[in-house]
Design a protein around this motif. Structure first.
Motif, PDB file in Angstrom:
ATOM      1  N   LEU A  27       0.798  -1.233   0.000  1.00  0.00           N
ATOM      2  CA  LEU A  27       0.000   0.000   0.000  1.00  0.00           C
ATOM      3  C   LEU A  27       0.829   1.282   0.000  1.00  0.00           C
ATOM      4  O   LEU A  27       0.351   2.320  -0.462  1.00  0.00           O
ATOM      5  N   ILE A  63       1.118   3.013  -3.365  1.00  0.00           N
ATOM      6  CA  ILE A  63      -0.159   3.613  -3.757  1.00  0.00           C
ATOM      7  C   ILE A  63      -0.336   4.942  -3.045  1.00  0.00           C
ATOM      8  O   ILE A  63      -0.705   5.953  -3.659  1.00  0.00           O
ATOM      9  N   THR A 110      -9.003   7.238  -5.335  1.00  0.00           N
ATOM     10  CA  THR A 110      -8.905   5.790  -5.393  1.00  0.00           C
ATOM     11  C   THR A 110     -10.186   5.131  -4.910  1.00  0.00           C
ATOM     12  O   THR A 110     -10.777   5.559  -3.914  1.00  0.00           O
ATOM     13  N   VAL A 163     -11.227   1.357  -3.728  1.00  0.00           N
ATOM     14  CA  VAL A 163     -10.768   0.024  -3.344  1.00  0.00           C
ATOM     15  C   VAL A 163     -11.989  -0.877  -3.318  1.00  0.00           C
ATOM     16  O   VAL A 163     -12.927  -0.635  -2.556  1.00  0.00           O
ATOM     17  N   ILE A 214      -8.476  -1.690   4.258  1.00  0.00           N
ATOM     18  CA  ILE A 214      -7.495  -1.170   3.287  1.00  0.00           C
ATOM     19  C   ILE A 214      -7.573   0.347   3.250  1.00  0.00           C
ATOM     20  O   ILE A 214      -6.549   1.038   3.265  1.00  0.00           O
ATOM     21  N   ARG A 215      -8.795   0.877   3.232  1.00  0.00           N
ATOM     22  CA  ARG A 215      -8.971   2.338   3.247  1.00  0.00           C
ATOM     23  C   ARG A 215      -8.332   2.940   4.492  1.00  0.00           C
ATOM     24  O   ARG A 215      -7.606   3.934   4.419  1.00  0.00           O
ATOM     25  N   VAL A 223     -10.353   8.434  -0.905  1.00  0.00           N
ATOM     26  CA  VAL A 223     -10.373   6.961  -0.927  1.00  0.00           C
ATOM     27  C   VAL A 223     -11.775   6.456  -0.616  1.00  0.00           C
ATOM     28  O   VAL A 223     -12.331   6.760   0.437  1.00  0.00           O
ATOM     29  N   GLU A 249      -9.395  -4.919  -6.095  1.00  0.00           N
ATOM     30  CA  GLU A 249      -9.183  -4.021  -7.221  1.00  0.00           C
ATOM     31  C   GLU A 249      -8.939  -2.627  -6.665  1.00  0.00           C
ATOM     32  O   GLU A 249      -9.724  -2.128  -5.853  1.00  0.00           O
ATOM     33  N   ILE A 250      -7.842  -2.030  -7.088  1.00  0.00           N
ATOM     34  CA  ILE A 250      -7.536  -0.672  -6.671  1.00  0.00           C
ATOM     35  C   ILE A 250      -7.531   0.192  -7.922  1.00  0.00           C
ATOM     36  O   ILE A 250      -6.658   0.063  -8.781  1.00  0.00           O
ATOM     37  N   ASP A 251      -8.563   1.004  -8.039  1.00  0.00           N
ATOM     38  CA  ASP A 251      -8.751   1.838  -9.219  1.00  0.00           C
ATOM     39  C   ASP A 251      -8.367   3.270  -8.874  1.00  0.00           C
ATOM     40  O   ASP A 251      -9.032   3.922  -8.078  1.00  0.00           O
TER      41      ASP A 251
END
Length: 109
Positions: free
Chosen positions: A23, A26, A38, A40, A64-65, A78, A105-107
């Motif tokens: 991470l 990112i 982003t 997630v 994750i956030r 995020v 998926e991390i867009d």
């Protein structure tokens, strides 16, 4: 797109010790590109109950956030989404197919 096992311990919703290593780049990219936002999105397989799988992925996406926020990313940049088992990309007749559906998926936009 990352395998879930890259950030979370096997058969657990606890983040693994290597999560920061994944991470941090990112968070750095977002630091150096202030226009980036982003999303997630966490997916899982269809084993178990659909409502529990949805809750599991929502929790993981939130974790994750939270980690990205701890690394200095602004909260407004995020979004965390859990999709549960609703969007499989592989047939689950094999262990490999099950693992493909357990993904993150991390867009970055």
């Amino acid at each position: 797109t990352l395998p879930r096992s890259l950030l979370f311990r096997p058969d657990s919703e606890t983040m693994g010790s290597n999560a920061d290593a994944v991470l941090e780049p990112i968070a750095a990219a977002m630091f150096y590109n202030p226009a980036l936002n982003t999303v997630v999105t966490v997916h899982t397989d269809s084993l178990g109950y659909a409502d529990e799988n949805l809750e599991l992925t929502e929790t993981m996406a939130g974790d994750i956030r939270a980690e990205l926020l701890a690394l200095g990313v602004a909260a407004a940049r995020v979004q965390a989404v859990g999709k549960g088992e609703s969007r499989p990309i592989a047939n689950e007749d094999t262990d490999a197919g099950i693992e493909k559906n357990r993904r993150i998926e991390i867009d970055m936009r």
